[in-house]
Design a protein around this motif. Structure first.
Motif, short mmCIF file in Angstrom:
data_model
loop_
_atom_site.label_atom_id
_atom_site.label_comp_id
_atom_site.label_asym_id
_atom_site.label_seq_id
_atom_site.Cartn_x
_atom_site.Cartn_y
_atom_site.Cartn_z
N THR A 94 18.56 -4.40 82.46
CA THR A 94 17.22 -5.02 82.35
C THR A 94 16.50 -4.44 81.14
N GLY A 95 16.67 -3.13 80.92
CA GLY A 95 16.04 -2.49 79.77
C GLY A 95 16.53 -3.11 78.46
N ALA A 96 17.84 -3.30 78.35
CA ALA A 96 18.41 -3.89 77.13
C ALA A 96 17.92 -5.33 76.94
N LYS A 135 11.62 -8.29 64.85
CA LYS A 135 12.39 -7.12 64.39
C LYS A 135 13.89 -7.46 64.40
N SER A 189 11.60 -8.19 73.26
CA SER A 189 10.52 -7.62 72.44
C SER A 189 10.85 -7.73 70.96
N GLU A 190 12.08 -7.38 70.60
CA GLU A 190 12.45 -7.39 69.17
C GLU A 190 12.42 -8.80 68.59
N ASP A 237 18.90 -0.88 85.77
CA ASP A 237 17.84 -0.47 84.83
C ASP A 237 18.33 -0.56 83.39
N ASN A 252 15.08 -6.59 77.97
CA ASN A 252 13.66 -6.57 77.57
C ASN A 252 13.48 -6.09 76.13
N GLU A 253 14.37 -5.17 75.72
CA GLU A 253 14.30 -4.69 74.33
C GLU A 253 14.61 -5.85 73.37
N TYR A 254 15.62 -6.64 73.73
CA TYR A 254 16.00 -7.82 72.93
C TYR A 254 14.82 -8.79 72.86
N GLU A 262 8.72 -9.68 68.23
CA GLU A 262 8.08 -8.91 67.15
C GLU A 262 8.76 -9.15 65.79
#
Ligand code: KIV
Length: 264
Positions: free
Chosen positions: A240-242, A254, A248-249, A237, A244-246, A252
């Protein structure tokens, strides 16, 4: 730094021995900074790293390559490397050539699964100056003979054979015995009867030490949760979370921000 001499010392002092698998340089650097006593370049790398169905696909060349990477990352650790499938069953010369490559890659010891047909070979390896760790119970290289990854030694006769094998391997010169997926009571009995330490995986808490597959104890594989395994973090988790954050950023806009770019 742990040496072969510390294994017996730790058993006598009732100090638990800790071992974890490691297959690559990046993780080896992290393990090198931990308090782990011992690192196993296990042939489980076949499944964990290469996605093979079993350990049977693993070759000597692969074990050597991964051993070299781990040794470069964790030169301060006692490193044991698995002898790959059938490497101990093709005669003395073949086995010794494989050991030569593994030890020259930087391992301090080799691990050999099973006892039947191995005792004379193990005596020869030990007399040649190479420490040998034994491995009994669920021996993954015999997975097809065992009919799957099942707990071994539940029946009295089978339990007796594992105990007798452990005693014979100690006599042949092994400095430690891995006990994989055996009932806790059997692991306790073997640990009490042997002078050399036992290292358990799925053998309860009375063995002299414990070993886990690194990626398993870090919770990297959400589909693998056998009863004996404790996941000390939820790596799947978190990673995969990291990721997906990458994603998204980046989408976007960011990342990269002002702090992650070079100015003229
Ligand atoms: O290859 C391996 O990871 C092992 C451990 C499970 C003991 O042999």
């Amino acid at each position: 730094m742990t040496t072969i001499l510390d294994f017996k010392k730790k058993k006598l002092a009732k100090e638990k021995i800790t071992m974890v698998t490691c297959y690559d340089h990046a993780f080896a650097k992290l393990v090198s900074k931990s308090n782990m006593d011992c690192v196993l370049v296990g042939d489980s790398l076949g499944q964990v790293i290469h996605g093979f169905p079993t350990t049977l696909q693993v070759t000597t060349d692969l074990m050597v390559l991964h051993t070299q990477a781990v040794v470069r990352g964790a030169p301060n650790k006692f490193i044991v490397t698995d002898m790959p499938f059938l490497s101990t069953r093709k005669g003395l010369v073949f086995a010794m050539e494989c050991i030569e490559k593994i030890m020259q890659a930087g391992a301090q010891a080799v691990k050999i699964e099973g006892a039947d047909g191995h005792l004379e070979l193990i005596k020869h390896i030990v007399e040649s100056g190479v420490p040998v760790m034994a491995h009994l119970g669920l021996t993954p290289q015999s997975i097809h003979q065992l009919g799957g990854p099942k707990v071994q030694g539940k029946k009295t006769e089978q339990a007796h054979k594992i105990l007798e094998d452990a005693l014979a391997l100690e006599k042949a010169g092994c400095f430690a015995v891995v006990l994989e997926c055996v009932p806790a009571a059997l692991a306790k009995e073997i640990s009490e009867k042997l002078q050399v330490p036992t290292i358990g995986i799925g053998g309860g808490h009375d063995t002299d030490g414990q070993v886990l597959v690194l990626q398993d104890m870090l919770g990297m594989n959400s589909e693998f949760s056998p009863k004996f395994l404790k996941k000390f973090m939820n790596g799947a988790d978190l990673i995969t979370g990291a990721l997906n954050e990458y994603v998204s950023e980046v989408k976007e806009v960011k990342f990269p921000g002002p702090g992650h770019q070079y100015d003229a």
